[in-house]
Motif scaffolding. Structure first.
Motif, PDB file in Angstrom:
ATOM      1  N   LEU A  35       0.831  -1.205   0.000  1.00  0.00           N
ATOM      2  CA  LEU A  35       0.000   0.000   0.000  1.00  0.00           C
ATOM      3  C   LEU A  35       0.866   1.256   0.000  1.00  0.00           C
ATOM      4  O   LEU A  35       0.425   2.330   0.416  1.00  0.00           O
ATOM      5  CB  LEU A  35      -0.939   0.009   1.204  1.00  0.00           C
ATOM      6  CG  LEU A  35      -2.028  -1.063   1.243  1.00  0.00           C
ATOM      7  CD1 LEU A  35      -2.900  -0.887   2.487  1.00  0.00           C
ATOM      8  CD2 LEU A  35      -2.897  -1.022  -0.018  1.00  0.00           C
ATOM      9  N   ASN A  39       3.191   2.142  -5.222  1.00  0.00           N
ATOM     10  CA  ASN A  39       2.307   1.177  -5.882  1.00  0.00           C
ATOM     11  C   ASN A  39       1.401   1.924  -6.853  1.00  0.00           C
ATOM     12  O   ASN A  39       0.409   2.546  -6.462  1.00  0.00           O
ATOM     13  CB  ASN A  39       1.475   0.424  -4.847  1.00  0.00           C
ATOM     14  CG  ASN A  39       0.578  -0.633  -5.471  1.00  0.00           C
ATOM     15  OD1 ASN A  39       0.473  -0.740  -6.695  1.00  0.00           O
ATOM     16  ND2 ASN A  39      -0.069  -1.421  -4.632  1.00  0.00           N
ATOM     17  N   LEU A  42      -2.534   1.748  -7.074  1.00  0.00           N
ATOM     18  CA  LEU A  42      -3.386   2.502  -6.160  1.00  0.00           C
ATOM     19  C   LEU A  42      -3.784   3.860  -6.724  1.00  0.00           C
ATOM     20  O   LEU A  42      -4.727   4.485  -6.231  1.00  0.00           O
ATOM     21  CB  LEU A  42      -2.673   2.693  -4.812  1.00  0.00           C
ATOM     22  CG  LEU A  42      -2.455   1.436  -3.966  1.00  0.00           C
ATOM     23  CD1 LEU A  42      -1.724   1.791  -2.685  1.00  0.00           C
ATOM     24  CD2 LEU A  42      -3.767   0.734  -3.658  1.00  0.00           C
ATOM     25  N   VAL A  47      -8.458   5.834  -2.517  1.00  0.00           N
ATOM     26  CA  VAL A  47      -8.081   5.204  -1.251  1.00  0.00           C
ATOM     27  C   VAL A  47      -8.713   5.905  -0.048  1.00  0.00           C
ATOM     28  O   VAL A  47      -8.620   5.399   1.081  1.00  0.00           O
ATOM     29  CB  VAL A  47      -6.552   5.150  -1.095  1.00  0.00           C
ATOM     30  CG1 VAL A  47      -5.932   4.245  -2.146  1.00  0.00           C
ATOM     31  CG2 VAL A  47      -5.937   6.541  -1.138  1.00  0.00           C
ATOM     32  N   LEU A  53     -11.145   0.893  -1.183  1.00  0.00           N
ATOM     33  CA  LEU A  53      -9.888   0.304  -0.745  1.00  0.00           C
ATOM     34  C   LEU A  53     -10.111  -1.134  -0.291  1.00  0.00           C
ATOM     35  O   LEU A  53      -9.294  -2.021  -0.572  1.00  0.00           O
ATOM     36  CB  LEU A  53      -9.281   1.127   0.388  1.00  0.00           C
ATOM     37  CG  LEU A  53      -7.948   0.627   0.944  1.00  0.00           C
ATOM     38  CD1 LEU A  53      -6.880   0.567  -0.142  1.00  0.00           C
ATOM     39  CD2 LEU A  53      -7.477   1.506   2.100  1.00  0.00           C
ATOM     40  N   VAL A  57      -8.297  -4.600  -1.577  1.00  0.00           N
ATOM     41  CA  VAL A  57      -7.636  -5.544  -0.664  1.00  0.00           C
ATOM     42  C   VAL A  57      -8.247  -6.935  -0.794  1.00  0.00           C
ATOM     43  O   VAL A  57      -7.531  -7.945  -0.892  1.00  0.00           O
ATOM     44  CB  VAL A  57      -7.722  -5.042   0.790  1.00  0.00           C
ATOM     45  CG1 VAL A  57      -7.221  -6.115   1.757  1.00  0.00           C
ATOM     46  CG2 VAL A  57      -6.939  -3.753   0.965  1.00  0.00           C
ATOM     47  N   GLY A  72       3.269  -3.563   5.474  1.00  0.00           N
ATOM     48  CA  GLY A  72       3.179  -2.153   5.809  1.00  0.00           C
ATOM     49  C   GLY A  72       4.231  -1.606   6.730  1.00  0.00           C
ATOM     50  O   GLY A  72       4.271  -0.395   6.957  1.00  0.00           O
ATOM     51  N   ARG A  77       3.086   5.829   2.878  1.00  0.00           N
ATOM     52  CA  ARG A  77       1.754   5.682   2.304  1.00  0.00           C
ATOM     53  C   ARG A  77       1.103   7.033   2.010  1.00  0.00           C
ATOM     54  O   ARG A  77       1.317   8.006   2.742  1.00  0.00           O
ATOM     55  CB  ARG A  77       0.849   4.910   3.275  1.00  0.00           C
ATOM     56  CG  ARG A  77       1.249   3.458   3.485  1.00  0.00           C
ATOM     57  CD  ARG A  77       0.380   2.823   4.556  1.00  0.00           C
ATOM     58  NE  ARG A  77       0.499   1.366   4.575  1.00  0.00           N
ATOM     59  CZ  ARG A  77      -0.128   0.581   5.448  1.00  0.00           C
ATOM     60  NH1 ARG A  77      -0.916   1.107   6.365  1.00  0.00           N
ATOM     61  NH2 ARG A  77       0.036  -0.732   5.395  1.00  0.00           N
ATOM     62  N   ILE A  79      -2.307   7.023   1.829  1.00  0.00           N
ATOM     63  CA  ILE A  79      -3.690   6.872   2.277  1.00  0.00           C
ATOM     64  C   ILE A  79      -4.019   7.760   3.480  1.00  0.00           C
ATOM     65  O   ILE A  79      -5.197   7.938   3.802  1.00  0.00           O
ATOM     66  CB  ILE A  79      -4.036   5.402   2.609  1.00  0.00           C
ATOM     67  CG1 ILE A  79      -3.172   4.877   3.747  1.00  0.00           C
ATOM     68  CG2 ILE A  79      -3.885   4.524   1.375  1.00  0.00           C
ATOM     69  CD1 ILE A  79      -3.546   3.463   4.183  1.00  0.00           C
TER      70      ILE A  79
END
Length: 228
Positions: A35, A39, A42, A47, A53, A57, A72, A77, A79
């Motif tokens: 994540l 990436n 995404l 997100v 999201l 997943v 993670g 990230r 998000i």
């Protein structure tokens, strides 16, 4: 104890993997999930939506024939940009993740990976925060440390007491839905903490670049215990 010695201590607590989910789930049913901001897949997903999201997943889990997606630790990230909780004015953006996330269905039982006592718990209700959270204290071979469990169900903390004891393998909680867990797809944020400082029922699970070295030292890789 230096971080290198502490990492070695964590790694050698148990020769095999420790578990916070069903012990019957084999390692090959855990699939890594990326994540990070790198990436590119995404980029096509909103997100900020827990539903969208979550669909991403769940599709990743299904496509890989897995039961749990994980990953993670120290991941940078995007998000967290949706929440002012991580981007308060006059503060550097916090976007480096300090725990391991285990993505699976709501109401999944969570178990104590080691003998423990309840240090503290709280419902952290900021948008994008942990929601219901439990912190356990462990004392092994004269060494004290803590584990944090975030994004739980409200029922997980309703009858909990500080100082309550759990044996390794005891059920401690269940995962919460997006409506109570900070508005995320259901998952467990699992974090190891060397020094809890003065925190009660909460501890930063995401840090900024400025604070990275401290938190990397104080929050070692939870996979030293899980061995996924």
């Amino acid at each position: 104890m230096s971080i290198y010695d502490f990492n070695g201590f964590l790694k050698n607590i148990n020769s095999g993997p420790l578990r916070v989910l069903y012990t019957a789930i084999p390692n090959n049913k855990y699939v890594p999930l990326d994540l990070s901001e790198s990436n590119k897949l995404l980029n096509a997903i909103d997100v900020s939506s827990s539903e969208k999201l979550g669909a991403y997943v769940n599709n990743h889990i299904k496509t890989n024939g897995a039961q749990v997606a994980f990953g993670g630790y120290l991941e940078v990230r995007n998000i967290y940009k949706r929440s002012n909780h991580f981007n308060k004015q006059a503060q550097e953006e916090r976007n480096i993740h300090l725990g391991i996330d285990l993505w699976c269905t709501a109401e999944t039982p969570i178990y104590a990976p080691l003998d423990a006592t309840v240090h503290s718990f709280r419902n952290n209700t900021n948008y994008g925060d942990y929601g219901p959270t439990i912190i356990l204290k462990h004392h092994i071979s004269g060494i004290e440390f803590y584990t944090l469990y975030g994004h739980l169900s409200l029922a997980s903390i309703q009858h909990l007491e500080v100082g309550q004891t759990f044996k390794q393998g005891n059920k401690i909680a269940t995962l919460g839905k997006a409506s109570v867990n900070g508005d995320y797809p259901p998952h467990l944020h699992f974090q190891v903490i060397k020094d809890i400082q003065d925190y009660q029922g909460d501890y930063p699970g995401v840090c900024s670049k400025t604070d990275f070295e401290f938190y990397k030292s104080n929050c070692p890789n939870p996979n030293l215990l899980l061995k996924l």
